[in-house]
Scaffold this motif. Structure first.
Motif, PDB file in Angstrom:
ATOM      1  N   GLU A 163     -33.718  54.221 -38.953  1.00  0.00           N
ATOM      2  CA  GLU A 163     -32.862  55.401 -38.862  1.00  0.00           C
ATOM      3  C   GLU A 163     -31.981  55.381 -37.614  1.00  0.00           C
ATOM      4  O   GLU A 163     -30.755  55.501 -37.713  1.00  0.00           O
ATOM      5  CB  GLU A 163     -33.720  56.664 -38.908  1.00  0.00           C
ATOM      6  N   VAL A 164     -32.576  55.222 -36.441  1.00  0.00           N
ATOM      7  CA  VAL A 164     -31.785  55.248 -35.208  1.00  0.00           C
ATOM      8  C   VAL A 164     -30.866  54.028 -35.123  1.00  0.00           C
ATOM      9  O   VAL A 164     -29.669  54.162 -34.845  1.00  0.00           O
ATOM     10  CB  VAL A 164     -32.701  55.306 -33.965  1.00  0.00           C
ATOM     11  N   CYS A 165     -31.404  52.855 -35.371  1.00  0.00           N
ATOM     12  CA  CYS A 165     -30.609  51.622 -35.226  1.00  0.00           C
ATOM     13  C   CYS A 165     -29.864  51.243 -36.503  1.00  0.00           C
ATOM     14  O   CYS A 165     -28.734  50.768 -36.442  1.00  0.00           O
ATOM     15  CB  CYS A 165     -31.510  50.466 -34.807  1.00  0.00           C
ATOM     16  N   GLY A 166     -30.488  51.451 -37.651  1.00  0.00           N
ATOM     17  CA  GLY A 166     -29.906  50.992 -38.909  1.00  0.00           C
ATOM     18  C   GLY A 166     -29.128  52.014 -39.696  1.00  0.00           C
ATOM     19  O   GLY A 166     -28.533  51.687 -40.720  1.00  0.00           O
ATOM     20  N   SER A 167     -29.147  53.283 -39.258  1.00  0.00           N
ATOM     21  CA  SER A 167     -28.374  54.355 -39.897  1.00  0.00           C
ATOM     22  C   SER A 167     -28.741  54.570 -41.355  1.00  0.00           C
ATOM     23  O   SER A 167     -27.889  54.885 -42.189  1.00  0.00           O
ATOM     24  CB  SER A 167     -26.864  54.077 -39.786  1.00  0.00           C
ATOM     25  N   PHE A 168     -30.018  54.399 -41.677  1.00  0.00           N
ATOM     26  CA  PHE A 168     -30.483  54.658 -43.039  1.00  0.00           C
ATOM     27  C   PHE A 168     -31.734  55.510 -42.973  1.00  0.00           C
ATOM     28  O   PHE A 168     -32.262  55.776 -41.890  1.00  0.00           O
ATOM     29  CB  PHE A 168     -30.749  53.340 -43.768  1.00  0.00           C
ATOM     30  N   THR A 169     -32.210  55.979 -44.126  1.00  0.00           N
ATOM     31  CA  THR A 169     -33.416  56.796 -44.142  1.00  0.00           C
ATOM     32  C   THR A 169     -34.655  55.912 -44.249  1.00  0.00           C
ATOM     33  O   THR A 169     -34.739  55.060 -45.139  1.00  0.00           O
ATOM     34  CB  THR A 169     -33.395  57.809 -45.300  1.00  0.00           C
ATOM     35  N   ALA A 170     -35.605  56.112 -43.365  1.00  0.00           N
ATOM     36  CA  ALA A 170     -36.778  55.245 -43.312  1.00  0.00           C
ATOM     37  C   ALA A 170     -37.629  55.355 -44.564  1.00  0.00           C
ATOM     38  O   ALA A 170     -38.083  54.344 -45.105  1.00  0.00           O
ATOM     39  CB  ALA A 170     -37.617  55.585 -42.075  1.00  0.00           C
ATOM     40  N   ARG A 171     -37.835  56.576 -45.046  1.00  0.00           N
ATOM     41  CA  ARG A 171     -38.719  56.738 -46.200  1.00  0.00           C
ATOM     42  C   ARG A 171     -38.146  56.066 -47.434  1.00  0.00           C
ATOM     43  O   ARG A 171     -38.839  55.341 -48.136  1.00  0.00           O
ATOM     44  CB  ARG A 171     -38.984  58.223 -46.467  1.00  0.00           C
ATOM     45  N   ALA A 172     -36.882  56.277 -47.707  1.00  0.00           N
ATOM     46  CA  ALA A 172     -36.271  55.635 -48.865  1.00  0.00           C
ATOM     47  C   ALA A 172     -36.239  54.122 -48.699  1.00  0.00           C
ATOM     48  O   ALA A 172     -36.524  53.371 -49.629  1.00  0.00           O
ATOM     49  CB  ALA A 172     -34.866  56.180 -49.091  1.00  0.00           C
ATOM     50  N   GLY A 173     -35.895  53.670 -47.495  1.00  0.00           N
ATOM     51  CA  GLY A 173     -35.803  52.237 -47.259  1.00  0.00           C
ATOM     52  C   GLY A 173     -37.132  51.526 -47.394  1.00  0.00           C
ATOM     53  O   GLY A 173     -37.242  50.503 -48.071  1.00  0.00           O
ATOM     54  N   VAL A 174     -38.172  52.073 -46.753  1.00  0.00           N
ATOM     55  CA  VAL A 174     -39.489  51.432 -46.778  1.00  0.00           C
ATOM     56  C   VAL A 174     -40.074  51.428 -48.176  1.00  0.00           C
ATOM     57  O   VAL A 174     -40.496  50.390 -48.693  1.00  0.00           O
ATOM     58  CB  VAL A 174     -40.455  52.156 -45.807  1.00  0.00           C
ATOM     59  N   GLN A 175     -40.081  52.585 -48.815  1.00  0.00           N
ATOM     60  CA  GLN A 175     -40.738  52.667 -50.108  1.00  0.00           C
ATOM     61  C   GLN A 175     -39.984  51.903 -51.196  1.00  0.00           C
ATOM     62  O   GLN A 175     -40.588  51.264 -52.047  1.00  0.00           O
ATOM     63  CB  GLN A 175     -40.909  54.144 -50.513  1.00  0.00           C
ATOM     64  N   ALA A 176     -38.661  51.948 -51.164  1.00  0.00           N
ATOM     65  CA  ALA A 176     -37.893  51.211 -52.173  1.00  0.00           C
ATOM     66  C   ALA A 176     -38.075  49.710 -51.988  1.00  0.00           C
ATOM     67  O   ALA A 176     -38.204  48.967 -52.962  1.00  0.00           O
ATOM     68  CB  ALA A 176     -36.418  51.586 -52.094  1.00  0.00           C
ATOM     69  N   HIS A 177     -38.106  49.251 -50.750  1.00  0.00           N
ATOM     70  CA  HIS A 177     -38.232  47.813 -50.492  1.00  0.00           C
ATOM     71  C   HIS A 177     -39.635  47.314 -50.832  1.00  0.00           C
ATOM     72  O   HIS A 177     -39.785  46.278 -51.487  1.00  0.00           O
ATOM     73  CB  HIS A 177     -37.930  47.533 -49.018  1.00  0.00           C
ATOM     74  N   ILE A 178     -40.649  48.064 -50.421  1.00  0.00           N
ATOM     75  CA  ILE A 178     -42.029  47.609 -50.628  1.00  0.00           C
ATOM     76  C   ILE A 178     -42.477  47.843 -52.065  1.00  0.00           C
ATOM     77  O   ILE A 178     -42.985  46.947 -52.735  1.00  0.00           O
ATOM     78  CB  ILE A 178     -42.996  48.331 -49.661  1.00  0.00           C
ATOM     79  N   LYS A 179     -42.305  49.076 -52.556  1.00  0.00           N
ATOM     80  CA  LYS A 179     -42.869  49.434 -53.860  1.00  0.00           C
ATOM     81  C   LYS A 179     -42.025  48.956 -55.040  1.00  0.00           C
ATOM     82  O   LYS A 179     -42.545  48.844 -56.154  1.00  0.00           O
ATOM     83  CB  LYS A 179     -43.062  50.945 -53.943  1.00  0.00           C
ATOM     84  N   MET A 180     -40.754  48.729 -54.807  1.00  0.00           N
ATOM     85  CA  MET A 180     -39.912  48.285 -55.907  1.00  0.00           C
ATOM     86  C   MET A 180     -39.588  46.792 -55.796  1.00  0.00           C
ATOM     87  O   MET A 180     -39.954  46.009 -56.655  1.00  0.00           O
ATOM     88  CB  MET A 180     -38.621  49.117 -55.961  1.00  0.00           C
ATOM     89  N   HIS A 181     -38.918  46.399 -54.713  1.00  0.00           N
ATOM     90  CA  HIS A 181     -38.465  45.014 -54.603  1.00  0.00           C
ATOM     91  C   HIS A 181     -39.635  44.038 -54.545  1.00  0.00           C
ATOM     92  O   HIS A 181     -39.644  43.023 -55.255  1.00  0.00           O
ATOM     93  CB  HIS A 181     -37.588  44.850 -53.366  1.00  0.00           C
ATOM     94  N   HIS A 182     -40.636  44.334 -53.721  1.00  0.00           N
ATOM     95  CA  HIS A 182     -41.746  43.397 -53.579  1.00  0.00           C
ATOM     96  C   HIS A 182     -42.757  43.508 -54.705  1.00  0.00           C
ATOM     97  O   HIS A 182     -43.292  42.494 -55.160  1.00  0.00           O
ATOM     98  CB  HIS A 182     -42.425  43.580 -52.220  1.00  0.00           C
TER      99      HIS A 182
END
Length: 395
Positions: A163-182
């Motif tokens: 969020e601070v460095c990447g300008s995105f939402t942590a919850r959406a980013g983490v869960q979409a990457h882990i639970k969907m992509h992986h």
């Protein structure tokens, strides 16, 4: 095309149920960003069974049991290496690289205050490289919880980097990457990397121009995700993203001495877009164009990852800025997603040797070879719907 024996496949009814449940659920739903089983270093390798990540799947007998043991056998080999590794190898090397990126930022701001073109350009380069390390390598490791064995610290680093460095939402980013992509790598409609496709763009625009707008698009997409967040999470995300963007803007005006807001914003855009082209390329090169699987008939984990993931060769610049798990150890990363970049590199000889001994695919290709392939087959890969290969038994 390759056919896959029936005994390699998952239980189709279970897979369909799990896939439908995941597809109908928002990827960021849940109470915490990370779920950990244990706090020791060996927790970095999760799941001693090939069925991990496929809940509810039954265990076979005979030949099927032998094949199911492949992932467990490989996991034991990797687990042994992780246990024998020091904290420096498991996390310290990557933390040191991230720390070096932060330490270089004062130098970058100082160089950007110079009136000499060469020093100013050097400042842009230093800031661009530091930003890439922090927002690509850092956010990726943070999304997997690879920066700390503590769940609380893991969530803190995820919010900070994403969020601070990447300008995105942590919850959406983490869960979409882990639970969907992986969890659903190369499964059509779930983890098939279709989010990277923009079919209406011509190939030259998509591959060489559009990625430069990534720094602008990212916070806008984050804002669009906030409607699915609670009020508290949405306020936190807006505050953290604003903090990160305004901090860089303020420092450029007050430390580097930029004379106008427009020049500061332009500098931010150039630095943040410096590695956007290879970032988009890497994300599509290593999955799209490989085997795609049906949500109801997918091979077991070790076959899914070895057929649907590709490694790029070592590249000194991208290895540092993106991390080994995104470049030359992507197969290892998908098999063991909670390992740090340095540990992925350390277990790479073990994984590659094991897969080749078992006559499983270990896919590798060059960056420019993939670029040429995507340029010439852009319509097939990036516009049309991907075909389900015979790997999952569907013509």
């Amino acid at each position: 095309m390759q056919s896959i024996p029936e005994e390699w496949r998952e239980n189709t009814s279970t897979s369909a149920t799990d896939g439908a449940a995941d597809k109908g659920r928002q990827p960021w739903e849940g109470h915490t960003l990370f779920q950990r089983n244990g706090s020791s270093g060996e927790g970095l390798v999760k799941g001693g069974s090939e069925d991990a990540g496929h809940p509810g799947k039954g265990h076979g007998k005979g030949a099927e049991a032998d094949r199911e043991s492949l992932m467990m056998e490989l996991t034991r080999l990797v687990q042994k290496t992780v246990k024998e590794s020091s904290w420096w190898e498991r996390r310290g090397v990557d933390c040191a690289i991230l720390a070096a990126a932060f330490v270089s930022l004062p130098l970058a701001f100082f160089l950007l205050s110079s009136s000499q073109v060469l020093l100013f350009s050097l400042g842009m380069l230093v800031m661009g490289v530091a930003h890439a390390i922090i927002t690509i390598k850092g956010t990726h490791l943070a999304s997997h919880g690879s920066l700390s064995e503590s769940q609380a610290w893991g969530e803190f680093w995820a919010v900070f980097f994403i969020e601070v460095c990447g300008s995105f939402t942590a919850r959406a980013g983490v869960q979409a990457h882990i639970k969907m992509h992986h969890a659903h790598t190369n499964v059509i409609g779930l983890g098939d990397s279709s989010t990277w496709k923009i079919p209406f763009l011509p190939r030259s625009i998509y591959l060489f121009v559009a990625p430069l707008a990534f720094p602008i698009i990212t916070p806008l997409v984050a804002l669009g995700q906030l409607k699915n967040h609670s009020v508290t999470q949405a306020v936190r995300t807006v505050a953290m993203v604003t903090l990160g963007l305004y901090s860089q803007y303020w420092l450029l005006l007050n430390l580097s001495g930029f004379q106008s807001p427009a020049s500061a914003l332009l500098c931010m855009l150039v630095c943040r877009a410096m590695f956007s082209l290879p970032y988009i390329h890497v994300n599509i090169f290593q999955h799209i164009g490989l085997a795609m699987f049906s949500p109801t008939q997918r091979p077991k984990r070790i076959y899914q990852m070895t057929h649907g993931v590709l490694n790029l060769p070592r590249n000194p610049l991208l290895d540092w800025t993106f991390g080994h798990s995104l470049i030359n150890c992507h197969v290892e990363h998908h098999l063991f997603p909670f390992l740090s970049d340095n540990m992925c590199l350390k277990v790479k000889p073990i994984v590659s040797k094991y897969l080749k001994e078992k006559e499983l695919p270990y896919q590798e290709d060059g960056y420019f070879a993939r670029l040429r392939l995507f340029f010439h087959r852009y319509q097939e890969f990036m516009v049309y719907a991907p075909p389900i290969t015979e790997l999952v038994g569907v013509q």
